[in-house]
Design a protein around this motif. Sequence first.
Motif, short mmCIF file in Angstrom:
data_model
loop_
_atom_site.label_atom_id
_atom_site.label_comp_id
_atom_site.label_asym_id
_atom_site.label_seq_id
_atom_site.Cartn_x
_atom_site.Cartn_y
_atom_site.Cartn_z
N LEU A 1 0.74 -1.52 0.30
CA LEU A 1 -0.50 0.26 0.04
C LEU A 1 1.24 1.01 0.04
O LEU A 1 0.98 2.52 -0.63
CB LEU A 1 -1.30 0.02 1.19
CG LEU A 1 -2.00 -1.00 1.68
CD1 LEU A 1 -2.46 -1.25 2.84
CD2 LEU A 1 -3.37 -1.55 0.45
N ALA B 1 1.38 8.78 -2.40
CA ALA B 1 0.66 9.23 -2.77
C ALA B 1 -0.63 10.43 -2.65
O ALA B 1 -0.82 11.53 -2.77
CB ALA B 1 -0.18 8.66 -4.48
N ALA B 2 -1.62 9.82 -2.05
CA ALA B 2 -2.82 10.75 -1.88
C ALA B 2 -1.76 11.46 -0.18
O ALA B 2 -2.39 12.36 -0.37
CB ALA B 2 -2.80 9.07 -0.98
N SER C 1 -4.33 4.34 5.70
CA SER C 1 -4.28 4.21 4.14
C SER C 1 -4.61 3.88 3.46
O SER C 1 -5.48 5.13 2.92
CB SER C 1 -3.11 2.70 4.03
OG SER C 1 -3.45 2.85 2.47
N GLN C 2 -6.16 3.18 4.02
CA GLN C 2 -7.65 3.24 2.72
C GLN C 2 -8.18 4.93 3.54
O GLN C 2 -9.02 5.45 1.86
CB GLN C 2 -8.66 2.20 3.96
CG GLN C 2 -10.03 2.50 3.15
CD GLN C 2 -10.79 3.04 3.63
OE1 GLN C 2 -10.72 3.77 4.39
NE2 GLN C 2 -11.34 3.57 2.50
N TYR D 1 -10.28 11.09 -3.15
CA TYR D 1 -10.64 10.81 -3.97
C TYR D 1 -12.40 10.97 -3.69
O TYR D 1 -13.04 11.81 -5.45
CB TYR D 1 -10.48 9.41 -4.07
CG TYR D 1 -11.48 8.63 -4.85
CD1 TYR D 1 -10.28 8.41 -6.28
CD2 TYR D 1 -12.75 7.78 -5.53
CE1 TYR D 1 -11.12 7.91 -7.45
CE2 TYR D 1 -13.16 7.40 -6.34
CZ TYR D 1 -11.95 7.33 -7.25
OH TYR D 1 -12.99 7.01 -8.74
N SER E 1 0.44 4.21 -3.21
CA SER E 1 -0.78 4.44 -3.10
C SER E 1 -0.97 5.64 -1.85
O SER E 1 -1.38 7.25 -2.17
CB SER E 1 -1.54 3.92 -3.44
OG SER E 1 -1.87 2.60 -2.30
N THR E 2 -0.61 5.30 -0.75
CA THR E 2 -0.64 5.62 0.70
C THR E 2 0.15 6.92 0.06
O THR E 2 0.43 8.34 0.56
CB THR E 2 -0.42 5.10 2.40
OG1 THR E 2 -0.92 3.58 1.88
CG2 THR E 2 -0.91 6.30 2.93
N ILE F 1 -6.41 7.32 1.43
CA ILE F 1 -6.56 7.28 -0.74
C ILE F 1 -8.22 7.67 -0.70
O ILE F 1 -8.65 8.44 -1.51
CB ILE F 1 -6.31 5.88 -0.40
CG1 ILE F 1 -4.72 5.70 -0.29
CG2 ILE F 1 -7.34 5.61 -1.97
CD1 ILE F 1 -4.15 4.39 -0.94
#
Length: 302
Positions: A155, A161-162, A268-269, A276, A158-159, A272
């Motif tokens: 993860l 990047a968020a 992380s969830q 979004y 992507s984490t 992200i």
Amino acid sequence: MSTGLMHPGMHPIDDDLVRRLIAAQFPQWAGLAVERFPSGGTVNAMYRLGDDMVVRLPLVEGGAADVSMEQEWLPRLASRLPVPVPEVLGAGVPAEGYPWPWSVYRWLAGENPEAGALSEPVLLAEELAGFVAAMRSITLPGAPDAYRGGPVASLDASTRAAIEELRGIPEEGVDCDAVTVVWEDALRAAAWEGPPVWLHADLMPGNLLVDGGRLTSVIDFGCLGVGDPACDLFPAWNLLPAGAREVFRESLGVDDATWRRGRGRTFSQALIALPYYRRTNQVMARNARHVIRTVLHEAEVS
């Protein structure tokens, strides 16, 4: 519940389409009322069908595989779990211009719990722990890999990047330096070395139903499979207050490394999800903000 399009490639779904699909494939239910059910969900549209059923249709192609997964596994899991789960009454196929499989389920009553507004948080924590423990105890062979069941390191890109995206949204007020410290702590936690365990893998408040503050059902098993048990610790930070969080942990006997991985996965969830969904799904965005605040506070006091 949301405004605008949540995802690219969303298929338009309306009452008339659902009526046509039902009439063609399940004529015994053709005369029943069809009504869109408002939901903070991100992958499926839901329509009440009469008083006792609900139609669930993927909004995007990525949700289509989840339909088949639930149709295969829910009947096998139901008797092994302590609370009701969705019961598939009909398996729909693509038709009427709608491109993906879909399902009809028995309606499960209840409401989604909301962080900060739980009437029985300790009892709910115990019941959630009981559900997670029951999932972990399942030994059915042939399980798929859970959607979120792999290593925390998977993860990382992507984490990060968020986090950088959130740096560019100052109105959200996220302390991205503090966030990075907590995320890197999760990456340093020892990996799970035991056998993979059965997971729901998406224990968001929107996938839980309560009545009188008590857990009555768990829904949306589209991410199910086997993997790291840390993946089912989401409620500790996305729903439960501090005292109930400790009850949840103690009930499951969670070691420090698994707790840190679980916190990192939940973090992380949320990181992200916030950039979004902040314009398109206020339910998801609000819960993401709650998780970020909760995790940062826990890390600060621990």
